[in-house]
Write a protein that holds these residues in place. Structure first.
Motif, PDB file in Angstrom:
ATOM      1  N   ASP A 197      36.897  25.542  53.342  1.00 47.26           N
ATOM      2  CA  ASP A 197      36.604  24.504  52.343  1.00 47.26           C
ATOM      3  C   ASP A 197      36.157  25.108  51.024  1.00 47.26           C
ATOM      4  O   ASP A 197      36.351  24.510  49.961  1.00 47.26           O
ATOM      5  N   HIS A 198      35.541  26.290  51.093  1.00 51.82           N
ATOM      6  CA  HIS A 198      34.945  26.878  49.893  1.00 51.82           C
ATOM      7  C   HIS A 198      35.476  28.264  49.550  1.00 51.82           C
ATOM      8  O   HIS A 198      35.164  28.781  48.470  1.00 51.82           O
ATOM      9  N   ASP A 199      36.244  28.877  50.426  1.00 53.10           N
ATOM     10  CA  ASP A 199      36.600  30.285  50.247  1.00 53.10           C
ATOM     11  C   ASP A 199      38.102  30.487  50.439  1.00 53.10           C
ATOM     12  O   ASP A 199      38.635  30.297  51.530  1.00 53.10           O
ATOM     13  N   GLU A 200      38.773  30.879  49.385  1.00 52.78           N
ATOM     14  CA  GLU A 200      40.211  31.120  49.447  1.00 52.78           C
ATOM     15  C   GLU A 200      40.541  32.281  50.379  1.00 52.78           C
ATOM     16  O   GLU A 200      41.580  32.283  51.044  1.00 52.78           O
ATOM     17  N   ASN A 201      39.644  33.272  50.456  1.00 49.96           N
ATOM     18  CA  ASN A 201      39.882  34.400  51.351  1.00 49.96           C
ATOM     19  C   ASN A 201      39.936  33.954  52.809  1.00 49.96           C
ATOM     20  O   ASN A 201      40.680  34.508  53.616  1.00 49.96           O
ATOM     21  N   THR A 202      39.123  32.955  53.160  1.00 47.47           N
ATOM     22  CA  THR A 202      39.133  32.435  54.530  1.00 47.47           C
ATOM     23  C   THR A 202      40.479  31.787  54.836  1.00 47.47           C
ATOM     24  O   THR A 202      41.009  31.936  55.936  1.00 47.47           O
ATOM     25  N   GLN A 203      41.030  31.075  53.849  1.00 44.74           N
ATOM     26  CA  GLN A 203      42.364  30.503  54.031  1.00 44.74           C
ATOM     27  C   GLN A 203      43.372  31.603  54.339  1.00 44.74           C
ATOM     28  O   GLN A 203      44.231  31.463  55.218  1.00 44.74           O
ATOM     29  N   MET A 204      43.269  32.719  53.621  1.00 47.60           N
ATOM     30  CA  MET A 204      44.193  33.833  53.854  1.00 47.60           C
ATOM     31  C   MET A 204      43.970  34.462  55.224  1.00 47.60           C
ATOM     32  O   MET A 204      44.928  34.862  55.900  1.00 47.60           O
ATOM     33  N   LEU A 205      42.700  34.546  55.655  1.00 47.98           N
ATOM     34  CA  LEU A 205      42.408  35.102  56.977  1.00 47.98           C
ATOM     35  C   LEU A 205      43.009  34.229  58.085  1.00 47.98           C
ATOM     36  O   LEU A 205      43.506  34.745  59.093  1.00 47.98           O
ATOM     37  N   LEU A 206      42.963  32.921  57.912  1.00 47.18           N
ATOM     38  CA  LEU A 206      43.575  32.009  58.884  1.00 47.18           C
ATOM     39  C   LEU A 206      45.066  32.318  59.021  1.00 47.18           C
ATOM     40  O   LEU A 206      45.591  32.437  60.135  1.00 47.18           O
ATOM     41  N   SER A 207      45.725  32.441  57.878  1.00 46.10           N
ATOM     42  CA  SER A 207      47.164  32.716  57.886  1.00 46.10           C
ATOM     43  C   SER A 207      47.463  34.094  58.451  1.00 46.10           C
ATOM     44  O   SER A 207      48.438  34.284  59.184  1.00 46.10           O
ATOM     45  N   GLN A 208      46.621  35.071  58.126  1.00 49.73           N
ATOM     46  CA  GLN A 208      46.812  36.434  58.616  1.00 49.73           C
ATOM     47  C   GLN A 208      46.710  36.493  60.139  1.00 49.73           C
ATOM     48  O   GLN A 208      47.541  37.113  60.807  1.00 49.73           O
ATOM     49  N   GLU A 209      45.689  35.836  60.693  1.00 46.39           N
ATOM     50  CA  GLU A 209      45.515  35.832  62.147  1.00 46.39           C
ATOM     51  C   GLU A 209      46.649  35.082  62.839  1.00 46.39           C
ATOM     52  O   GLU A 209      47.100  35.474  63.919  1.00 46.39           O
ATOM     53  N   ALA A 210      47.107  33.998  62.221  1.00 48.81           N
ATOM     54  CA  ALA A 210      48.223  33.249  62.798  1.00 48.81           C
ATOM     55  C   ALA A 210      49.489  34.105  62.814  1.00 48.81           C
ATOM     56  O   ALA A 210      50.251  34.089  63.792  1.00 48.81           O
ATOM     57  N   ALA A 211      49.710  34.862  61.752  1.00 38.14           N
ATOM     58  CA  ALA A 211      50.878  35.753  61.691  1.00 38.14           C
ATOM     59  C   ALA A 211      50.802  36.818  62.780  1.00 38.14           C
ATOM     60  O   ALA A 211      51.808  37.114  63.446  1.00 38.14           O
ATOM     61  N   LYS A 212      49.605  37.379  62.973  1.00 38.61           N
ATOM     62  CA  LYS A 212      49.438  38.406  64.015  1.00 38.61           C
ATOM     63  C   LYS A 212      49.704  37.822  65.396  1.00 38.61           C
ATOM     64  O   LYS A 212      50.345  38.469  66.244  1.00 38.61           O
ATOM     65  N   TYR A 213      49.208  36.616  65.633  1.00 36.18           N
ATOM     66  CA  TYR A 213      49.415  36.013  66.945  1.00 36.18           C
ATOM     67  C   TYR A 213      50.900  35.726  67.165  1.00 36.18           C
ATOM     68  O   TYR A 213      51.433  35.989  68.251  1.00 36.18           O
TER      69      TYR A 213
END
Length: 345
Positions: free
Chosen positions: A118-134
C-alpha cells in the motif's frame, strides 16, 4: 551451519538485526538498479549517516558498486541474497508466519515478502519477483498458463529470465480486458510472458462484460470454443485478488451494477466473480474466460496480492479458494489477516 549461526546469534544477538538490515539494503539496491543514498535511506527509514556507513561496508565487501548513477548490486551481491534468503526468512519470523497463514487459509503455501504494498513500490516489485521465481520453479514442458490482468501480474514479466529452457509453453488470457489501460490487460501480459520464455500465446479480445444475448452468441463462435478448450487444458493460473468495489470501478460498472454489488455484500473479486465475507459467490459478470468451477482441476494456482487494504478481500476469497492455491503476499496483508482472524470467534 544453521546451529552454528544460531549459536552466534545467542552470543551476539545484535548480529541478526544487522544482518537483516544489510540484507534489506542489498535487496532494495537490487530492485532499484542505481539508487542514490538519500532515496535509499528514505525508502528504508534509515538516517543518511547510517546509510553511508552500510553502503561503505557493502562496497568494501564487493557486494555493490557505487557510481554517479547510484548504487548497483554486483554478481557477488546477488549470490549473497540467494544464499541468505532462507536464513533471513526464518530469523525475521516470516517463515513461521507463512506456515500459520497457510493453515488458517486452508491452502497449500503462503510466501510473504517484507513491507506493505500500500505504501512501498519496492514491496510491489518483491511480490512480482517472488511470483516469477515460483512460476519458474514449477514449470515443465508442454504447459498451458493462463494469466489475469493488473499491475502486479504485469510486473511479474519483468522478473522472469529470458530463456529457451522450456518447450511448448502456451500463455493465454484468462479473461477479456479490464479497464482502459491495455498494458495491464491479460492479453498484453500473456504476450509479455511468452516473449520472455520462448512460448506462444493466445489472446481474447473481448469486452470484459457482455449482455446476455451477446454472451450466448459469442460462446458459439469457433475461436471462443477454442479458448474454452484451452481453459479446460490449463495447467497453471496466475491471478490477482481485488477489492470488490475497486474492481467494479475499474470496469466502469454502472450505478445499477454497483448497487447490486453493494446489496449482495460483496467484499472481494476474482475471475469476474464477486464474493461476500463468507466466501460465497454472490454476483458475477458475463464474461468469456476461466470459470470458477474449473479452478478445482487446475494443477497450480498462483495468487498474488498484497497491502493491508487487501486483507478483508483476501480473507473473503480464500474461504472458497482451492486447496492447491499458493499465495504470494506481503507483511502488511499477512499481519492484518492474522489480526482479523484472531478476532473472529
Amino acid at each position: 551451519m544453521e546451529s552454528f549461526l544460531a549459536a552466534q546469534v545467542k552470543l551476539i544477538p545484535e548480529m541478526s538485526t544487522l544482518l537483516q538490515k544489510r540484507y534489506s539494503i542489498l535487496q532494495t539496491i537490487q530492485l532499484t538498479k542505481g539508487i542514490g543514498r538519500r532515496v535509499l535511506g528514505e525508502q528504508l527509514g534509515l538516517t543518511e549517516r547510517d546509510i553511508r556507513k552500510e553502503i561503505d561496508a557493502l562496497r568494501n565487501q564487493g557486494l555493490i558498486d557505487v557510481s554517479r548513477d547510484g548504487a548497483a548490486i554486483t554478481p557477488e551481491g546477488t549470490q549473497v541474497l540467494i544464499e541468505l534468503k532462507e536464513l533471513v526468512r526464518e530469523w525475521s519470523g516470516r517463515l513461521q508466519k507463512e506456515q500459520q497463514l497457510a493453515k488458517k487459509l486452508g491452502i497449500k503455501e503462503v510466501i510473504i515478502v517484507p513491507g506493505n504494498a500500500d505504501h512501498d513500490e519496492n514491496t510491489q516489485m518483491l511480490l512480482s519477483q517472488e511470483a516469477a521465481k515460483y512460476l519458474e520453479s514449477i514449470l515443465t514442458d508442454d504447459k498451458v498458463i493462463a494469466v489475469t490482468g493488473g499491475t502486479t501480474i504485469a510486473s511479474i514479466s519483468n522478473f522472469i529470465h529470458d530463456t529457451t529452457k522450456w518447450k511448448n509453453l502456451m500463455f493465454i488470457a484468462a479473461r477479456g480486458g479490464v479497464g482502459k489501460d491495455v498494458r495491464l490487460q491479460a492479453n498484453t501480459i500473456a504476450s509479455l510472458f511468452s516473449d520472455k520464455m520462448n512460448g506462444s500465446y493466445r489472446t481474447l479480445y473481448m469486452p470484459d462484460s457482455l449482455s446476455e444475448d451477446a454472451y450466448t452468441t459469442m460462446k458459439k463462435e469457433p475461436f471462443i470454443q477454442e479458448m474454452m478448450d484451452l481453459y479446460e487444458r490449463t495447467n497453471i493460473i496466475i491471478h490477482g485478488i481485488g477489492d470488490a468495489f475497486e474492481m467494479a470501478r475499474r470496469r466502469n460498472s454502472n450505478d445499477e451494477e454497483m448497487q447490486l454489488i453493494k446489496e449482495a455484500g460483496s467484499v472481494s473479486e476474482a475471475f469476474g466473480y464477486y464474493f461476500n465475507d463468507a466466501g460465497e459467490a454472490v454476483h458475477r459478470i458475463r464474461t468469456i474466460g476461466v470459470q470458477l468451477k474449473q479452478l478445482m482441476n487446475i494443477e497450480y494456482l498462483l495468487a498474488v496480492a498484497g497491502g493491508t487494504a487487501k486483507a478483508k478481500a483476501l480473507i473473503s476469497y480464500f474461504k472458497q479458494a482451492p486447496a492447491q492455491t499458493v499465495l504470494v503476499t506481503d507483511e502488511g496483508a499477512a499481519n492484518e489477516i492474522l489480526h482479523i482472524l484472531s478476532q473472529t470467534p
